[in-house]
Motif scaffolding. Structure first.
Motif, PDB file in Angstrom:
ATOM      1  N   LEU A 131       0.826  -1.211   0.000  1.00  0.00           N
ATOM      2  CA  LEU A 131       0.000   0.000   0.000  1.00  0.00           C
ATOM      3  C   LEU A 131       0.860   1.261   0.000  1.00  0.00           C
ATOM      4  O   LEU A 131       0.550   2.235  -0.697  1.00  0.00           O
ATOM      5  N   ALA A 132       1.940   1.244   0.760  1.00  0.00           N
ATOM      6  CA  ALA A 132       2.838   2.403   0.802  1.00  0.00           C
ATOM      7  C   ALA A 132       3.453   2.659  -0.578  1.00  0.00           C
ATOM      8  O   ALA A 132       3.569   3.819  -1.010  1.00  0.00           O
ATOM      9  N   ARG A 133       3.816   1.596  -1.290  1.00  0.00           N
ATOM     10  CA  ARG A 133       4.375   1.762  -2.640  1.00  0.00           C
ATOM     11  C   ARG A 133       3.324   2.285  -3.613  1.00  0.00           C
ATOM     12  O   ARG A 133       3.605   3.111  -4.480  1.00  0.00           O
ATOM     13  N   ILE A 134       2.088   1.816  -3.475  1.00  0.00           N
ATOM     14  CA  ILE A 134       1.000   2.299  -4.329  1.00  0.00           C
ATOM     15  C   ILE A 134       0.746   3.780  -4.053  1.00  0.00           C
ATOM     16  O   ILE A 134       0.611   4.583  -4.971  1.00  0.00           O
ATOM     17  N   GLN A 135       0.742   4.153  -2.779  1.00  0.00           N
ATOM     18  CA  GLN A 135       0.530   5.551  -2.427  1.00  0.00           C
ATOM     19  C   GLN A 135       1.700   6.430  -2.908  1.00  0.00           C
ATOM     20  O   GLN A 135       1.484   7.570  -3.316  1.00  0.00           O
ATOM     21  N   ALA A 136       2.911   5.892  -2.861  1.00  0.00           N
ATOM     22  CA  ALA A 136       4.062   6.655  -3.361  1.00  0.00           C
ATOM     23  C   ALA A 136       3.905   6.915  -4.856  1.00  0.00           C
ATOM     24  O   ALA A 136       4.200   8.015  -5.333  1.00  0.00           O
ATOM     25  N   ALA A 137       3.430   5.926  -5.587  1.00  0.00           N
ATOM     26  CA  ALA A 137       3.183   6.113  -7.023  1.00  0.00           C
ATOM     27  C   ALA A 137       2.096   7.154  -7.238  1.00  0.00           C
ATOM     28  O   ALA A 137       2.188   7.996  -8.141  1.00  0.00           O
ATOM     29  N   ALA A 138       1.076   7.123  -6.387  1.00  0.00           N
ATOM     30  CA  ALA A 138      -0.008   8.112  -6.492  1.00  0.00           C
ATOM     31  C   ALA A 138       0.515   9.520  -6.192  1.00  0.00           C
ATOM     32  O   ALA A 138       0.155  10.480  -6.880  1.00  0.00           O
ATOM     33  N   ARG A 139       1.348   9.639  -5.159  1.00  0.00           N
ATOM     34  CA  ARG A 139       1.917  10.959  -4.819  1.00  0.00           C
ATOM     35  C   ARG A 139       2.766  11.506  -5.991  1.00  0.00           C
ATOM     36  O   ARG A 139       2.767  12.705  -6.241  1.00  0.00           O
ATOM     37  N   ALA A 140       3.447  10.621  -6.682  1.00  0.00           N
ATOM     38  CA  ALA A 140       4.261  11.040  -7.819  1.00  0.00           C
ATOM     39  C   ALA A 140       3.401  11.577  -8.952  1.00  0.00           C
ATOM     40  O   ALA A 140       3.866  12.364  -9.767  1.00  0.00           O
ATOM     41  N   ALA A 141       2.128  11.160  -8.973  1.00  0.00           N
ATOM     42  CA  ALA A 141       1.228  11.596 -10.042  1.00  0.00           C
ATOM     43  C   ALA A 141       0.532  12.913  -9.722  1.00  0.00           C
ATOM     44  O   ALA A 141      -0.062  13.528 -10.605  1.00  0.00           O
ATOM     45  N   VAL A 142       0.600  13.339  -8.468  1.00  0.00           N
ATOM     46  CA  VAL A 142      -0.122  14.565  -8.064  1.00  0.00           C
ATOM     47  C   VAL A 142       0.698  15.787  -8.410  1.00  0.00           C
ATOM     48  O   VAL A 142       1.874  15.850  -8.280  1.00  0.00           O
TER      49      VAL A 142
END
Length: 142
Positions: A131-142
């Motif tokens: 989940l932390a890796r998925i959220q990191a990918a999401a943060r990179a998209a913001v």
């Protein structure tokens, strides 16, 4: 979930709750989760590299996020059938979502599905690492 699917995260979680509720005991739910894992498309060998490995998991886990059109698309695999099922569940909820949706999603949905009390501490830690890796990918998209 795919980007073409218009279900909200809450609707997907509710559908999963209904699916898990069909089974009376944890063993049947365990098999259901493993069946979900068998439906994941396999990763190509070139995707199963160290850069895509998720550290903190007891089993070997690879996560391949891709950003496209404001959405985070996810592919994942594990060398353990049960973990592959957990990955399938996470992807069903989060794949193809907008970054903001992913970042706003609380990991508490796993408890709603009855998984919290049935996962060992090391498996819970592994799920949280994914989940932390998925959220990191999401943060990179913001």
């Amino acid at each position: 979930m795919s980007a073409q699917d218009s279900s909200t995260i809450e609707e997907v979680i509710a559908d999963l709750e209904e699916g898990f509720a069909l089974f009376d005991d944890w063993e049947d739910r365990y098999r259901y989760l493993m069946d979900m894992g068998r439906e994941l498309a396999p990763l190509a060998p070139e995707e199963m590299v160290e850069a895509n490995r998720v550290s903190g998991c007891q089993s070997r886990v690879w996560l391949v996020p891709r950003l496209e059109g404001g959405r985070v698309h996810l592919r994942a695999a594990s060398d353990a059938a049960f973990v592959q099922g957990l990955l399938a569940l996470l992807l069903r909820v989060l794949d193809g979502r907008r970054a903001e949706e992913i970042l706003a999603t609380d990991a508490g949905f796993l408890t709603r599905l009855g998984l919290g009390e049935h996962l060992s501490l090391s498996r819970r830690n592994g799920v949280m690492a994914v989940l932390a890796r998925i959220q990191a990918a999401a943060r990179a998209a913001v």
